[in-house]
Write a protein that holds these residues in place. Structure first.
Motif, PDB file in Angstrom:
ATOM      1  N   LEU A 441       0.833  -1.206   0.000  1.00 19.29           N
ATOM      2  CA  LEU A 441       0.000   0.000   0.000  1.00 19.29           C
ATOM      3  C   LEU A 441       0.865   1.252   0.000  1.00 19.29           C
ATOM      4  N   SER A 448       0.466   7.511  -7.140  1.00 17.98           N
ATOM      5  CA  SER A 448      -0.707   8.327  -7.439  1.00 17.98           C
ATOM      6  C   SER A 448      -0.464   9.727  -6.907  1.00 17.98           C
ATOM      7  N   SER A 450      -2.520  11.997  -6.198  1.00 18.41           N
ATOM      8  CA  SER A 450      -3.434  12.346  -5.108  1.00 18.41           C
ATOM      9  C   SER A 450      -2.919  11.811  -3.784  1.00 18.41           C
ATOM     10  N   PHE A 451      -2.378  10.597  -3.817  1.00 20.62           N
ATOM     11  CA  PHE A 451      -1.929  10.020  -2.557  1.00 20.62           C
ATOM     12  C   PHE A 451      -0.627  10.640  -2.093  1.00 20.62           C
ATOM     13  N   ALA A 454      -1.727  13.603  -0.458  1.00 23.21           N
ATOM     14  CA  ALA A 454      -2.451  13.293   0.778  1.00 23.21           C
ATOM     15  C   ALA A 454      -1.644  12.403   1.707  1.00 23.21           C
ATOM     16  N   PHE A 461      -2.804   7.287   8.868  1.00 24.31           N
ATOM     17  CA  PHE A 461      -3.872   6.288   8.718  1.00 24.31           C
ATOM     18  C   PHE A 461      -3.292   4.887   8.808  1.00 24.31           C
ATOM     19  N   LEU A 462      -2.208   4.667   8.076  1.00 21.38           N
ATOM     20  CA  LEU A 462      -1.593   3.341   8.096  1.00 21.38           C
ATOM     21  C   LEU A 462      -1.017   3.045   9.480  1.00 21.38           C
ATOM     22  N   ARG A 464      -2.102   4.159  12.392  1.00 18.57           N
ATOM     23  CA  ARG A 464      -3.204   3.795  13.289  1.00 18.57           C
ATOM     24  C   ARG A 464      -3.672   2.384  13.007  1.00 18.57           C
ATOM     25  N   SER A 465      -3.793   2.066  11.698  1.00 21.37           N
ATOM     26  CA  SER A 465      -4.261   0.730  11.353  1.00 21.37           C
ATOM     27  C   SER A 465      -3.298  -0.314  11.893  1.00 21.37           C
ATOM     28  N   LEU A 468      -3.700  -0.573  15.685  1.00 19.53           N
ATOM     29  CA  LEU A 468      -4.959  -1.257  16.007  1.00 19.53           C
ATOM     30  C   LEU A 468      -4.844  -2.740  15.697  1.00 19.53           C
ATOM     31  N   LEU A 512      -3.215   6.655  19.581  1.00 13.87           N
ATOM     32  CA  LEU A 512      -4.185   7.168  18.605  1.00 13.87           C
ATOM     33  C   LEU A 512      -4.433   8.657  18.850  1.00 13.87           C
ATOM     34  N   LEU A 513      -4.539   9.019  20.120  1.00 17.25           N
ATOM     35  CA  LEU A 513      -4.771  10.435  20.452  1.00 17.25           C
ATOM     36  C   LEU A 513      -3.608  11.298  19.971  1.00 17.25           C
ATOM     37  N   ARG A 516      -3.691  11.701  16.314  1.00 25.57           N
ATOM     38  CA  ARG A 516      -4.771  12.606  15.908  1.00 25.57           C
ATOM     39  C   ARG A 516      -4.389  14.057  16.178  1.00 25.57           C
ATOM     40  N   ILE A 519      -2.057  15.979  13.740  1.00 26.41           N
ATOM     41  CA  ILE A 519      -2.619  16.499  12.490  1.00 26.41           C
ATOM     42  C   ILE A 519      -2.795  18.014  12.597  1.00 26.41           C
TER      43      ILE A 519
ATOM     44  N   VAL B 148     -13.222   9.183  14.638  1.00 27.53           N
ATOM     45  CA  VAL B 148     -12.645  10.527  14.788  1.00 27.53           C
ATOM     46  C   VAL B 148     -11.143  10.428  15.029  1.00 27.53           C
ATOM     47  N   LEU B 149     -10.748   9.456  15.850  1.00 31.65           N
ATOM     48  CA  LEU B 149      -9.312   9.273  16.077  1.00 31.65           C
ATOM     49  C   LEU B 149      -8.611   8.897  14.790  1.00 31.65           C
ATOM     50  N   TYR B 150      -9.332   8.260  13.884  1.00 29.55           N
ATOM     51  CA  TYR B 150      -8.751   7.867  12.613  1.00 29.55           C
ATOM     52  C   TYR B 150      -8.610   9.045  11.672  1.00 29.55           C
ATOM     53  N   GLY B 151      -9.098  10.201  12.053  1.00 28.52           N
ATOM     54  CA  GLY B 151      -8.872  11.361  11.225  1.00 28.52           C
ATOM     55  C   GLY B 151     -10.123  12.013  10.681  1.00 28.52           C
ATOM     56  N   TRP B 216     -12.630   0.017   6.279  1.00 25.18           N
ATOM     57  CA  TRP B 216     -11.240   0.488   6.210  1.00 25.18           C
ATOM     58  C   TRP B 216     -10.836   0.721   4.760  1.00 25.18           C
ATOM     59  N   PHE B 220      -9.953   4.418   1.327  1.00 20.76           N
ATOM     60  CA  PHE B 220      -8.865   4.627   0.372  1.00 20.76           C
ATOM     61  C   PHE B 220      -9.210   5.560  -0.778  1.00 20.76           C
ATOM     62  N   PRO B 223      -8.984  10.334  -0.904  1.00 23.38           N
ATOM     63  CA  PRO B 223      -8.086  11.400  -1.369  1.00 23.38           C
ATOM     64  C   PRO B 223      -7.972  11.529  -2.878  1.00 23.38           C
ATOM     65  N   LEU B 224      -8.414  10.529  -3.635  1.00 27.73           N
ATOM     66  CA  LEU B 224      -8.236  10.581  -5.095  1.00 27.73           C
ATOM     67  C   LEU B 224      -9.000  11.760  -5.686  1.00 27.73           C
ATOM     68  N   ASP B 225      -8.448  12.289  -6.777  1.00 25.98           N
ATOM     69  CA  ASP B 225      -9.049  13.500  -7.343  1.00 25.98           C
ATOM     70  C   ASP B 225     -10.030  13.181  -8.471  1.00 25.98           C
TER      71      ASP B 225
END
Lengths: 970, 268
Positions: A441, A448, A450-451, A454, A461-462, A464-465, A468, A512-513, A516, A519, B148-151, B216, B220, B223-225
């Motif tokens: 990933l 990309s 966009s990625f 972003a 995100f990754l 946190r995943s 978790l 996680l906090l 967050r 950001i 929310v914690l995930y963003g 999840w 993905f 964010p793509l445009d």
């Protein structure tokens, strides 16, 4: 006809920066022509060419002293003022104002260039919405008013901005507010046709040069591909439309002739313009010029219709614009051979890292003979490839040769590996499935645009995943909570789980906090209405409000205090703050001093303008001196740490069995007392005797306590990190210190979580290894921190102000020091996380000792360890107990981290080279690649430093042990 | 384990659901009815036969769930104007989660895969119901917090985020509540390696995981445009969760059937 004209001035996006760096880093090579052409687009567009070709005219210049280096001797008279210091708003402007009006009154010039810098510097320093900016703009307004009043009738006033600015006052990107500026033309005689002020025409910046050249009666500079602004050309003072149209047509024709000559010369020199496009343009030009000739003939004979002239003008305009588009599209040239070579080199290095990291777990693997074979094979491959290249008639490409030798030596290595042991494909897989998915990933996202834009959100995100997933997996294996299915668990794991379960959950929530919260410090890659940069990235000096400013300053002070206290607290908890070693003293006294220096610098820097004039000199001296003092302190601290890295306090005879318990004071009075004391004395003597005997035989242990021995490695690394963090903190703006606090907290929580969840050493002396999951999480955290400290992988987002921390007067001509400062600012997170990488290996051992309250490790100078002493946690001494495994684990850790970073760089390289014709390549992929590559270099260096530090400490601990044994024997 | 008689199931289920559903739903239920009729049943089924019967029942229940989710995408457009899944997404979310909740509750009440507890006084039932409601609400809040914690934005789009949390709870917590009751310990047990005690537990594991993974994965494309309407928060995530849930519903019987030899359950 009007006296003035306002136009929108569209700056060209400068590839200058990319080109300069691109030469070194990749196969991207912009042609030299473009470089020269684009060097003219950064400041006034005439700079590169107009001044150079205006040798016949008397050119007077005043302003920025960079022009001196660009055009030595080009000016008949020049007033240069130092411009490098971005914080200095007034020197250049006041200097110009002093000389401008007297020069205007004289009559010895044809072209007068006045380059004001104050507004630009003010934008960089304060941003567009600061009271200082209002003052500066008012000053400029006044200057213009006076100028317009003094202007004579035969003079044209051209006021041009070379670029706009973003909401933060920076520029250099290609967003609309950055490339849009105004062009104001004024002549005391009415010259210009009416144009609406509401919707001004958009003029590309390159158009100014041919226009001014023709107006001055100079030839248009050869390399220019601009188009004259026809509105400025009118007939001989009258308002006849025909004469005006004719003048415009002839101006266009001159311009077209120049561009056509340039295209011809260019197409002879370089074959990268598409031939059909070139042919088309040539046809267009020849038909237009023949039409022009016809027109001139008609003019001699009789009447000419205006419509004909207009048609001719539009045809010439079509040619000029077509030529410009064709040039801009093809002026990016690539070298596929170098790209392929670099990619192969990187890929084989990554593969080697991966395989070697696998092999380190089998310590008896014969690397030595393999090394020789690989070198021989690599040389042979390089020679063969060179022969092939020569035979094919292609020149020797060094990067291709390197790639060839690397690939062949890797193949030889693999071949030998396969013949030695029947290893399957698992050698090629980095870790278990989730890590593979994550790596995939991560690399796929870099393809990309966009990625990439972003990534500031994707990396957390990754992360946190991942965390978790870690906790979920812990639960899945039944280690998280007890009382659920104790039947399938053995009792020791259950007891382990009872302790770990809630802690792991708490750590996860904290992590996680933190992620967050981090950001909150993001910066947008460009100014868009959707994304708004954090307002906290601006320095405190730009804040106007008094109360809010003080509150923020207080928060930053609190952050500094918390950082210092946290380091001290942690070291005290580990017991490393007791010894009288110099690094410990430095942590006790030097760190608070550094924090104090930082705080004082921030206070002065954020309020420089408010200082009373009497103290101005003192304040400016302190602003220069304080950062240097902090830097020097950090250097001293690191030096002390390297000098005596062992922070262990030794207490001899601390064991309680050696005390003679005397319940009374004075001589023994009664028989009972004697009965009590005498046996003790006897026992003591016996022990002492035995100790003497033991010196010869080495059988009986002699107990002594060493405080902090269990965490001696991690204490050194933590101290080094703290010492590194303070100078880096100083290079950032004040409020980013909060982001740094979050970063430290987050990495601490991550380390704790990983130590809890992934692998407790469980007393095994066997090969240590850090799991892939931990290393991926660490790398992700590094990426996330890069973004959460207000960075973005684009050039306009670089914090250039960092170059002036401690050097408010600028650096002179040497670019090394400012580059170092800006680099340290940009790659702070890479540096910190790679130096801290060994903590991943050490932390589980540190955490091992946290269960018990004792912070000391009893060790025996003999060979045996007593029965009750085995219960004491060995902590990091486990690593020392098996030095071979320790070294292997360090090597493996480094290789794994390098592999993960290398895969990211590889993905960036592939993305930039495969998508080189993509619309976004200069905006997204190329800068990302450059940042990632430099970050990789910084990370590799940091990793080397971190590992070297741990090994240095190991060596010092070894000699410390020797000394200890010697002193005990004496 | 108590073996159920599908005969009871079908009659009770028919009566209850008929009252609520539209014509299509009755049709689907008739299908269900036909299949339940063909199930082998007896006084005491042993070993593989029992397992096969259970798997079949699981399969039909799941198919019914999937069909009902698909139906929610176009049935409401007969009653509501301007209804579409993307444009009036929140309405669809509410309808879908209500529908899934009702079907889950009703089906599981009727199929009763796990034996109910011995005590069955009215008071006990009511307290269980209340407890379940509270648990459901808490799980919604928890999911909201995690999202929310995930963003996800904290203050803006709060309703959207909460409804996403609700539908996620519907796909994950609600089946847990139906199958295991308001018993956190049992939930935690089910989600461990050897924690499943029946194929229902296994299917619970699979559907829950696939819903969460779907949600999840749904993040993905954000964010793509591409600027598609379904990239707006939280549409892609809710759609991902729904597809994940449906995939889980499909996969779990197949997986259980293929691994039926390996699956051995200890009785509690």
């Amino acid at each position: 006809m009007l006296k003035a004209l306002v136009l929108l001035f569209l700056a060209w996006v400068c590839f200058l920066f990319y080109a300069g760096i691109g030469l070194f880093t990749s196969g991207f090579l912009l042609t030299r022509l473009e470089l020269t052409n684009h060097s003219s687009c950064q400041e006034l567009p005439g700079k590169g060419t107009l001044v150079g070709s205006g040798r016949g005219r008397r050119v007077v210049f005043m302003g920025d002293d960079t022009w001196e280096g660009l055009f030595p001797g080009a000016f008949s008279q020049a007033f240069f003022f130092p411009s490098f210091n971005v914080k200095d708003l007034h020197t250049v402007d006041n200097g110009i104002l002093e000389h401008l009006y007297p020069t205007m009154d004289r009559d010895d010039w044809d072209l007068l260039i006045a380059h004001f810098l104050g507004v630009d510097h003010c934008g960089h320093k304060h941003g567009p919405h600061h009271p200082e900016m209002a003052k500066k703009l008012n000053q400029m307004d006044q200057m213009l008013q006076t100028l317009v009043e003094q202007l004579e009738n035969d003079t044209l006033l051209v006021v041009a901005g070379d670029h706009g600015m973003t909401e933060t006052g920076d520029h250099g990107g290609d967003s609309k507010p950055e490339v849009m500026a105004a062009l104001f033309l004024y002549s005391p005689l009415p010259l210009f046709p009416g144009a609406s002020l509401k919707d001004p025409e958009v003029v590309p910046q390159v158009n100014l040069v041919p226009t001014l050249a023709l107006l001055l009666g100079l030839p248009i500079p050869f390399g220019n591909i601009g188009e004259v602004m026809v509105d400025l050309f009118s007939g001989e003072g009258d308002t006849q439309p025909l004469a005006t149209a004719l003048a415009q047509a002839s101006a266009y024709h001159l311009n077209a002739q120049q561009v056509s000559r340039f295209l011809h010369a260019y197409s002879l020199a370089a074959q990268d313009l598409p031939p059909e496009e070139l042919q088309h343009l040539q046809n267009l030009f020849s038909s237009a010029s023949s039409e022009y000739e016809q027109l001139l003939d008609q003019l001699k004979t009789g009447e000419v219709r205006e419509a004909d002239i207009q048609a001719l003008i539009s045809q010439l305009r079509l040619f000029l614009r077509g030529a410009r588009t064709a040039c801009t599209e093809t002026w990016a040239r690539f070298r596929p051979a170098r790209m392929i070579g670099g990619t192969i080199l990187l890929a084989s290095t990554c593969l080697l890292c991966l395989i070697t990291s696998r092999l380190t777990s089998s310590p008896d693997f014969p690397f030595h003979c393999l090394l020789l074979r690989a070198v021989v094979w690599g040389l042979a491959g390089a020679v063969l490839l060179a022969g092939g290249l020569m035979a094919a008639g292609i020149g020797l490409e060094p990067s291709l040769l390197c790639a060839g030798s690397a690939a062949t030596s890797l193949i030889a290595f693999l071949w030998a590996l396969k013949s030695r042991e029947s290893s399957s494909m698992t050698v090629f897989l980095p870790g278990p499935l989730p890590i593979l998915v994550l790596l995939f990933l991560r690399s796929a996202a870099l393809f990309s645009d966009s990625f990439v834009v972003a990534e500031a959100w994707a990396a957390p995100f990754l992360l946190r995943s991942l965390s978790l997933f870690l906790v979920a997996q812990l639960h899945w294996e039944g280690r998280l909570l007890v009382g659920v299915s104790t039947a399938c668990l053995s009792s020791p794991t259950a007891s382990l789980a009872r302790r770990e379960g809630p802690r792991a959950l708490g750590l996860l929530v904290g992590l996680l906090l933190c992620v967050r919260l981090s950001i909150l410090f993001h910066r947008c890659p460009e100014e868009t209405p959707v994304c708004q940069s954090s307002p906290w990235l601006a320095p405190l000096a730009t804040m106007a409000g008094g109360q809010a400013k003080n509150l923020w300053y207080g928060a930053c002070l609190g952050t500094l205090g918390v950082l210092v206290l946290a380091v001290r607290f942690w070291l005290r908890r580990c017991g490393n703050l007791n010894s009288p070693a110099p690094p410990v003293l430095f942590v006790r006294w030097g760190l608070p001093l550094m924090a104090l220096g930082t705080a004082a610098h921030w206070a002065l820097a954020s309020g420089t303008d408010e200082a009373p004039p009497r103290l101005q000199a003192l304040v400016s001296g302190a602003v220069v001196g304080l950062p240097r003092a902090v830097l020097a302190l950090a250097a001293i601290g690191l030096g002390l740490l390297l000098w005596q890295p062992v922070t262990v306090l030794v207490k001899t005879g601390a064991s309680s069995s050696n005390h003679i318990i005397v319940p009374f004071v004075g001589p023994p009075a009664s028989q009972a007392d004697l009965d009590y004391v005498v046996p003790q004395i006897y026992r003591r003597m016996q022990e002492a005797l035995r100790g003497k005997l033991a010196r010869g035989g080495g059988q009986t242990p002699l107990a002594l306590a060493a405080y902090g021995l269990g965490s001696v490695y991690s204490a050194a690394v933590v101290t080094a990190l703290a010492l590194l963090a303070f100078p880096l903190l100083l290079l950032h703006t004040e409020r980013i210190s909060l982001a740094f606090l979050i970063l430290f907290l987050q990495s601490f929580l991550l380390l704790q979580l990983l130590a809890t969840a992934v692998g407790t050493p469980a007393g095994s002396p066997g090969p240590f290894s850090v799991p892939w999951l931990a290393i991926s999480a660490w790398a992700l955290t590094a990426t996330q921190t890069f973004y959460s400290t207000g960075h973005q992988p684009v050039f306009p987002a670089i914090h250039w102000n960092a170059a002036f921390v401690g050097f408010t007067e600028g650096h002179g001509s040497s670019p090394v020091l400012p580059a170092l400062l800006v680099g340290a600012n940009t790659f702070a997170s890479h540096l910190l996380f790679s130096v801290g990488c060994p903590l991943l290996l050490l932390w589980p051992f540190v955490c091992e000792g946290q269960g018990s309250t004792k912070r000391k490790k009893t060790l025996a100078s003999g060979t045996e360890v007593g029965g009750e002493k085995e219960e004491e946690p060995l902590m990091e001494m486990r690593l020392r107990d098996s030095p071979h495994h320790f070294n292997a684990a360090l090597l493996q850790l480094g290789l794994k981290y390098l592999f993960i970073l290398g895969v990211q760089v590889l993905a960036c390289v592939l993305a930039a080279s495969i998508l080189r014709r993509h619309l976004m390549v200069w905006k997204v992929f190329a800068p990302k690649f450059i940042f990632e590559a430099v970050g990789f270099v910084v990370s590799s260096l940091g990793l080397l430093l971190g590992v070297a530090l741990v090994m240095w400490v190991d060596r010092a601990v070894g000699s410390w042990f020797k000394q200890l044994i010697l002193s005990q024997e004496r | 384990m108590k073996i159920l008689r599908p005969k009871d199931v079908k009659t009770k289920g028919m009566r209850q659901i008929n009252v609520r559903g539209g014509s299509q739903r009755v049709l689907a239920l008739c299908l269900l009815f036909v299949h339940f009729e063909s199930l082998p049943y007896g006084e005491r089924l042993q070993g593989s036969t029992m397992k096969d019967a259970d798997i079949k029942r699981l399969f039909y229940v799941h198919i019914f769930c999937i069909v009902s989710i698909i139906l929610t995408t176009f049935i409401p457009s007969f009653f509501l104007e301007d209804f579409s899944v993307l444009e009036t997404h929140l309405t669809w979310l509410c309808i879908c989660s209500m529908c899934v909740a009702i079907i889950n509750v009703v089906l599981y009440l009727q199929v009763k895969p796990n034996p109910s507890s011995k005590r069955s006084s009215i008071f006990h039932k009511i307290s269980r119901l209340l407890k379940s409601c509270v648990y459901f609400f808490i799980s919604c809040l928890l999911f909201h917090a995690i999202i929310v914690l995930y963003g996800a934005p904290l203050i803006e789009l709060m309703l959207e985020t909460f409804l996403f949390a609700v539908i996620l709870s519907t796909f994950t917590t609600l089946p847990c509540l139906c199958l295991l009751g308001p018993n956190i310990k049992a939930w935690l047990r089910v989600f461990t390696r050897n924690g499943a005690t029946s194929i229902w537990d296994n299917s619970l594991q699979i559907t829950t995981m696939s819903s969460v993974i779907g949600a999840w994965l749904g993040a993905f494309p954000i964010p793509l445009d591409w600027e598609r309407p379904w990239q707006v928060w939280p549409i892609s995530c809710t759609l991902g969760a729904t597809f994940g849930y449906m995939a889980g519903l499909l996969i779990s019987p197949v997986w259980i059937y293929r691994n039926r030899k390996q699956l051995t359950y200890k009785s509690r």
